[in-house]
Scaffold this active site. Structure first.
Site, PDB file in Angstrom:
ATOM      1  N   GLU A 282      -6.748   3.279   2.920  1.00 17.94           N
ATOM      2  CA  GLU A 282      -6.384   3.213   1.496  1.00 17.94           C
ATOM      3  C   GLU A 282      -6.736   1.856   0.877  1.00 17.94           C
ATOM      4  OE1 GLU A 282      -2.569   6.201   0.988  1.00 17.94           O
ATOM      5  OE2 GLU A 282      -2.193   4.064   1.148  1.00 17.94           O
TER       6      GLU A 282
ATOM      7  N   HIS B   7      -1.012   1.000   8.157  1.00 16.42           N
ATOM      8  CA  HIS B   7      -0.083   2.065   8.520  1.00 16.42           C
ATOM      9  C   HIS B   7      -0.816   3.270   9.075  1.00 16.42           C
ATOM     10  CE1 HIS B   7      -1.127   3.242   4.383  1.00 16.42           C
ATOM     11  NE2 HIS B   7      -0.379   4.321   4.410  1.00 16.42           N
TER      12      HIS B   7
ATOM     13  N   HIS C  93      -2.094  12.525  -3.616  1.00 15.21           N
ATOM     14  CA  HIS C  93      -1.702  13.007  -2.283  1.00 15.21           C
ATOM     15  C   HIS C  93      -1.465  14.508  -2.329  1.00 15.21           C
ATOM     16  CE1 HIS C  93      -0.711   8.723  -2.514  1.00 15.21           C
ATOM     17  NE2 HIS C  93      -0.822   8.666  -1.208  1.00 15.21           N
TER      18      HIS C  93
ATOM     19  N   HIS D 202       1.890   1.717  -2.044  1.00 17.59           N
ATOM     20  CA  HIS D 202       2.575   2.766  -2.829  1.00 17.59           C
ATOM     21  C   HIS D 202       3.414   3.676  -1.935  1.00 17.59           C
ATOM     22  CE1 HIS D 202      -1.558   4.947  -2.479  1.00 17.59           C
ATOM     23  NE2 HIS D 202      -0.756   5.480  -1.583  1.00 17.59           N
TER      24      HIS D 202
END
Ligand SMILES: [Fe+2]
Length: 282
Positions: free
Chosen positions: A240, A193, A59, A12
């Site tokens: 995540e 990431h 977030h 995402h």
């Protein structure tokens, strides 16, 4: 009877949403990524599900460090698009399915998953980018959406195994719903990431590829990956990927891979997309 017909795993990355919103998807940087989304969009359009359960993390848009639900379900009629600092994304508002959402809340809580319940909640890029990736830019999203948030921002996030078990409980709940609905479930986030520190920009293609392979070959092994291993191998934000296990737990053990697309870099991350379906899904 309702049934879960497919699962979609999808990064995402917020910059993917920016590329859509600013009309940059055909530029040399972005076109290899977006070309790979085409077959997934076509497949999902043919499947034409009624409802999508989208597992993602907020977030600091709807919540902040003052309130950190480990698992949360949104039961509203409508979820507005969050303003993440540059105004809300110019995408349609997300329409909920309160009846199925309340059924899920009741079933999950009585099944010993202590869900928080949101009657009002803006949804941020964690939810809207996977919709853009898999549906393009329609005037209205083609299905109702039930958001399920997982905390992966503040330590400790839930384990991959706990997330997988939540997916199994979601499956039981959907199977018990009397309405005739075809449901897809998204697990969003990842892949490798890291956004800060000396290892910022970390991409681990070998880890990501093995993860994608084991979504079908050995999903149980994936649930044993520890938080430390995610951080070491996939970067601090790679954790995540525990949210993918919620999706995987909701599918049959022998679910089959329909499609995958893996591209690096997207922004400074590895972007993954995978579709799985139960073998009796036509
Ligand atoms: Fe994220």
């Amino acid at each position: 009877m309702a049934s879960i017909v497919a699962g979609i795993a999808c990064s995402h990355v917020p910059a993917i949403g920016v590329a859509v919103d600013k009309g940059l998807t055909d530029t040399p940087y972005w076109s290899p990524l977006f070309k790979g989304y085409g077959p997934a969009r076509e497949w999902l359009a043919r499947l034409a599900p009624d409802v999508a359960i989208v597992v993602y993390n907020d977030h600091a848009s709807a919540f902040s460090l003052s309130l950190i639900p480990t698992f949360l379900i949104g039961v509203a009629e409508r979820f507005p698009i969050a303003d993440e600092g540059f105004g809300p994304r110019p995408v349609p508002a997300v329409e909920g399915h309160p009846e199925l959402a309340w059924h899920l809340a009741e079933s999950l809580i009585l099944d010993e998953f202590d869900m928080s319940i949101a009657n009002e909640m803006p949804v941020d890029h964690g939810l809207t980018v996977p919709l853009s990736v898999t549906c393009g830019s329609p005037r209205a999203w083609p299905f109702k959406v039930i958001p399920i948030c997982v905390n992966v921002v503040q330590y400790p996030p839930p384990t991959g195994l706990r997330c997988f078990k939540l997916g199994q409980a979601i499956r039981r709940a959907v199977d018990a719903y009397p309405g005739d609905l075809r449901v897809v479930i998204y697990g969003t986030g990842g892949m490798s990431h890291q956004l800060q520190g000396e290892r910022a920009g970390l991409i681990n293609r070998a880890f990501d590829t093995a993860f994608l392979d084991n979504m079908t070959q050995d999903p149980a092994a994936l649930t044993r990956i520890s938080h430390t291993e995610y951080m070491r191998e996939a970067g601090s934000e790679g954790v995540e990927m525990v949210m993918w296990h919620v999706m995987r737990g909701a599918l049959d053990r022998d679910a089959e891979e329909v499609y995958r697309h893996y591209h690096v870099p997207a922004s400074n991350t590895a972007a993954g997309l995978m579709i799985l379906k139960n073998r009796n899904t036509s």
